[in-house]
Design a protein around this motif. Structure first.
Motif, short mmCIF file in Angstrom:
data_model
loop_
_atom_site.label_atom_id
_atom_site.label_comp_id
_atom_site.label_asym_id
_atom_site.label_seq_id
_atom_site.Cartn_x
_atom_site.Cartn_y
_atom_site.Cartn_z
N MET A 267 2.59 75.47 50.95
CA MET A 267 3.22 76.55 51.72
C MET A 267 3.18 76.25 53.20
SD MET A 267 4.83 79.37 51.92
CE MET A 267 4.75 80.02 50.24
N ALA B 93 8.65 81.08 51.82
CA ALA B 93 8.47 79.70 52.29
C ALA B 93 9.61 79.29 53.22
CB ALA B 93 8.39 78.75 51.10
N ALA C 87 9.83 81.67 47.26
CA ALA C 87 10.71 80.66 47.85
C ALA C 87 11.33 81.17 49.14
CB ALA C 87 11.78 80.26 46.84
N TRP D 139 11.22 74.07 46.05
CA TRP D 139 10.77 75.43 45.76
C TRP D 139 11.53 76.06 44.60
CZ3 TRP D 139 6.59 78.00 47.14
CH2 TRP D 139 5.85 77.50 48.21
N TYR E 101 1.67 83.11 45.26
CA TYR E 101 1.44 81.66 45.32
C TYR E 101 0.36 81.25 44.34
CZ TYR E 101 1.00 77.01 47.41
OH TYR E 101 0.99 75.66 47.61
N THR F 92 4.43 73.67 42.35
CA THR F 92 4.61 74.48 43.54
C THR F 92 4.36 73.65 44.79
OG1 THR F 92 3.82 76.39 42.29
CG2 THR F 92 3.92 76.61 44.70
#
Length: 481
Positions: free
Chosen positions: A465, A406, A403, A456, A365, A462
């Motif tokens: 999260m 997430a 992704a 995502w 991340y 970005t």
């Protein structure tokens, strides 16, 4: 893939056109129009089977070859394209009769003796050579100390044999390879009987039980030992190693049955007829998930277990994600590499080879914004900048895995695991796209996830999260070359 920064048929009456670069009447438009590799492939026909015969004469010499392609026309064809480069073509036959052909860049343009009707089957036979030593650039044949192997990803199979070199056109393969006696040959799939030995050499024949993308073809030729053992539920395993490496690689190869059991617990039964490791004594800069026989550099297999084992799972997981379920286009590469990285992360964490899953995701991340600026979002990667391998960048590896992390945070572990199993079941032996993944995720979760996943997978920045509001960007991107 894991980047480790890390002949003789008669020409007969065929009319061979001069290599003037002029396009033949009826020849197709250039390529399938893939966003990243637009010039490869021909959408006007569907290749259903390849039968590839190779005569290997030793190091430093081209192989004599005959490639037979069974295909079905998707539209009426006055001409069609095969991808092929870097070797001599002696003749082309369509349904047993000579066809006109010419070379244009990396394309072999074929004009059959009559029009092929829409939905009609045809057989194309090309007599050619395959030269491991005459090709500049990346991909195709890999030269080892004692022979050859293949590294055809992403679109380099046509450096070895004529083909429709796009992952969306999968086909079954048969390989017939003749080599000097004392040389061992292994290819995708399982052997068709015992090798045929004669004073002139030994002929080995292999066939795949499942369709395969051209980029996943593998032929290993060398002074190798083939180690056979058994995996879960009697799955035949075979590893191909240099005879001198049998003992020192034993501990690594012994990990495979347990890793298969671990992956099957995640996503269901292994999708193919066999599996194994191909040990190559050369430096490639990558490991490669060639179908049923994953290629590894010897130096990687000999690395400490905490480093080698997660990479072995990365390539193993590709057998489900990338090989069985193959991307519809190269922009969908994250479906391969993101999933393989995800299971690599999971395995590393569960086996205590390194950081926890959350730690690995947080590190990804932190560098994701830089990755998106450099290489594009996971499902919209920038075109290759310097060579065809440069699409294999961290945005599709850790960005794709991020992704998935997430998504798991958003829908919960149980629903996520169910999605993964349904994905590899519904699309087994086929092709699938990012849009297919978003649609299935929404269906399995019981709610529309298109906005969430598009952020995502396609967003320039970005997203936050889920469950980790304090996570921030900041680190430089990792390198995958």
């Amino acid at each position: 893939m894991f980047a480790t920064t890390v002949g003789r048929a008669v020409v007969a009456a065929a009319t061979v056109l001069a290599l003037t670069g002029a396009q033949q009447p009826g020849a197709p438009a250039v390529g399938r129009g893939d966003r990243l590799y637009p010039a490869v492939g021909d959408p006007s026909y569907d290749a259903t089977a390849y039968d590839i015969s190779l005569d290997y004469h030793g190091l430093g010499r081209p192989l004599d070859a005959v490639t037979r392609i069974r295909a079905r026309a998707l539209t009426a064809l006055d001409g069609f394209q095969l991808d092929f480069t870097g070797a001599r073509v002696s003749s082309v036959l369509v349904d047993g009769r000579p066809a006109r052909f010419t070379r244009q860049g990396e394309r072999l343009l074929v004009t059959p003796w009559r029009q092929i009707r829409a939905r009609e089957a045809m057989t194309v036979t090309i007599t050619h050579t395959s030269d491991p030593h005459g090709l500049p650039g990346d991909g195709g044949w890999i030269r080892t100390r004692d022979g050859l192997a293949m590294g055809n990803q992403p679109e380099s199979a046509h450096r070895v044999f004529p083909c429709n070199d796009h992952p969306s056109d999968k086909a079954r393969f048969t390989f017939r390879i003749t080599a000097p006696n004392g040389i061992t040959v292994v290819a995708n799939g399982l052997p068709l009987g015992a090798p045929r030995v004669s004073p002139a050499g030994t002929t080995w024949t292999y066939r795949t039980a499942h369709p395969m993308a051209t980029e996943l073809a593998q032929v290993s030729i060398g002074r190798s030992a083939v180690l056979r053992h058994t995996g879960p539920e009697g799955l035949p395993l075979r590893d191909v190693v240099a005879a001198a490496d049998r003992d020192r690689l034993a501990a690594r190869l012994a990990l495979t049955p347990g890793q298969l059991t671990w992956m099957e617990a995640q996503v269901g039964r292994y999708p193919f007829e066999t599996y194994g490791i191909l040990d190559v004594d050369t430096t490639t800069g990558f490991e490669l998930e060639t179908q049923t026989l994953s290629l590894f550099e010897r130096r990687v297999l000999l690395a400490p277990e905490r480093l080698a084992a997660p990479l072995m799972v990365h390539e193993l997981s590709h057998q489900w994600f990338g090989d069985s379920v193959t991307p519809a286009a190269w922009s969908d590469l994250w479906l391969n590499e993101g999933h393989a990285t995800w299971y690599e992360w999971r395995y590393r964490a569960e086996k205590r080879y390194g950081e926890s899953l959350d730690q690995q995701a947080r590190s990804a991340y932190q560098r994701d914004a830089a990755n998106r600026r450099l290489a594009g979002p996971p499902a919209l990667p920038k075109p290759p900048a310097r060579d065809q391998l440069s699409i294999f960048r961290d945005n599709v590896y850790s960005g794709g895995a991020l992704a998935l992390y997430a998504l798991r945070q958003e829908i919960g572990d149980a629903v996520f695991r169910r999605l993964e199993r349904v994905w590899v079941t519904v699309h087994r032996d086929g092709n699938a796209s990012t849009a297919d993944f978003i649609t299935l995720a929404s269906h399995v979760a019981g709610r529309d996830l298109s906005g969430f996943l598009r952020g995502w997978l396609y967003g320039k920045t970005t997203p936050p999260m889920p469950g980790h509001p304090k996570w921030r960007q900041g680190a430089a991107p990792a390198k995958h070359t």
